[in-house]
Design a protein around this motif. Structure first.
Motif, PDB file in Angstrom:
ATOM      1  N   GLU A  59       0.830  -1.208   0.000  1.00  0.00           N
ATOM      2  CA  GLU A  59       0.000   0.000   0.000  1.00  0.00           C
ATOM      3  C   GLU A  59       0.864   1.258   0.000  1.00  0.00           C
ATOM      4  OE1 GLU A  59      -3.510   2.164   2.664  1.00  0.00           O
ATOM      5  OE2 GLU A  59      -2.718   0.210   3.269  1.00  0.00           O
ATOM      6  N   GLU A  60       1.894   1.260   0.840  1.00  0.00           N
ATOM      7  CA  GLU A  60       2.785   2.418   0.905  1.00  0.00           C
ATOM      8  C   GLU A  60       3.543   2.601  -0.414  1.00  0.00           C
ATOM      9  OE1 GLU A  60       3.434   4.566   3.984  1.00  0.00           O
ATOM     10  OE2 GLU A  60       1.383   3.815   3.839  1.00  0.00           O
TER      11      GLU A  60
ATOM     12  N   LEU B 155       2.597   1.895  -3.334  1.00  0.00           N
ATOM     13  CA  LEU B 155       1.711   2.366  -4.401  1.00  0.00           C
ATOM     14  C   LEU B 155       1.169   3.771  -4.163  1.00  0.00           C
ATOM     15  CD1 LEU B 155      -0.308  -0.928  -4.991  1.00  0.00           C
ATOM     16  CD2 LEU B 155       1.444   0.045  -6.488  1.00  0.00           C
ATOM     17  N   THR B 156       1.221   4.247  -2.918  1.00  0.00           N
ATOM     18  CA  THR B 156       0.548   5.516  -2.616  1.00  0.00           C
ATOM     19  C   THR B 156       1.474   6.653  -2.187  1.00  0.00           C
ATOM     20  OG1 THR B 156       0.127   4.809  -0.321  1.00  0.00           O
ATOM     21  CG2 THR B 156      -1.582   4.323  -1.961  1.00  0.00           C
TER      22      THR B 156
ATOM     23  N   LYS C 250       3.859   9.628  -2.160  1.00  0.00           N
ATOM     24  CA  LYS C 250       4.268  10.615  -3.167  1.00  0.00           C
ATOM     25  C   LYS C 250       5.324  11.582  -2.631  1.00  0.00           C
ATOM     26  CE  LYS C 250       1.008   9.016  -5.871  1.00  0.00           C
ATOM     27  NZ  LYS C 250       1.355   8.145  -7.022  1.00  0.00           N
TER      28      LYS C 250
END
Length: 233
Positions: free
Chosen positions: A179-180, A182-183, A185
């Motif tokens: 999750e981290e 992919l998310t 920024k």
């Protein structure tokens, strides 16, 4: 040993036993060499951050060794925080960021110091996977401070149930990693890829037993094939 690391005092190394002297001398000299190379490139703060992580790891090992010498088995909850520090993953990650000149140093270091969930998840994965793989051997050596053993004591369950529950924790932290990855920024993608590659090493080390502690089998063959018998280009 950890006192010498915390002071980062090369002058105190000669007072150590010979086996420890080699370890500390190697750590100090390696970091000094890296700092000399990185300082002209304006990346010395990453070196200092790595040194601080080495100190944290040394402090964690010192506390765990106190438990071990006393034959004390802490609760899993008490163990895991020190266990994450002793895993060395944050140190390894920061070390791997030092020469990434395509990534802005201050931005990377700020993200690292914010203690991101990604790095904590990676530490959990490494620490607990290591504890499962090394459990039997550590028990034979009388090293009672192991995540599996601590879980057994705290929850009064069998080793098999403890391993099953710990594997659930590992799977949950793989999900956090993904999750981290992919998310996030706030840092350049190459930093996240570097962290992701570290977790691939965990799979390599522990896919079939504890190849990290006992590298003479599959791991030795892989290293030999990579450096001594590479595929021709």
């Amino acid at each position: 040993m950890h006192g010498k690391i915390l002071r980062w005092d090369p002058g105190a190394i000669d007072k150590l036993p010979s086996c420890l002297r080699i370890v500390i001398q190697s750590i100090v000299e390696t970091m000094e060499d890296i700092e000399r190379e990185m300082k002209p490139r304006g990346r010395s703060s990453s070196v200092q951050d790595t040194v601080e992580e080495i100190k944290i790891m040394g402090r964690a090992y010192a506390e765990i060794s106190k438990w071990a010498r006393a034959g004390h088995v802490p609760t899993f909850d008490d163990y895991i925080e020190l266990g994450l520090d002793s895993s060395g993953i944050r140190c390894f990650a920061m070390y791997s960021f030092i020469s990434m000149e395509d990534c802005e140093e201050n931005q990377t270091n700020a993200w690292f110091k914010s203690k991101p969930k990604m790095l904590r998840a990676l530490s959990v994965i490494f620490r607990l996977t290591n504890d499962i793989a090394g459990f039997e051997e550590e028990m034979r050596r009388g090293e009672v401070v192991n995540g599996v053993n601590c879980y057994v004591k705290q929850h009064n369950v069998t080793k098999e149930l403890a391993v099953r529950e710990i594997k659930k924790m590992i799977r949950d932290n793989y999900k956090i990693m993904m999750e981290e990855f992919l998310t996030i920024k706030s840092v350049p993608r190459p930093i996240l890829v570097r962290c992701f590659n570290i977790v691939r090493l965990v799979n390599l080390y522990y896919e079939e037993g504890d190849n990290f502690t006992n590298p003479n089998g599959k791991l030795k063959d892989l290293i030999t094939s990579l450096f001594f018998h590479p595929l021709p280009l």
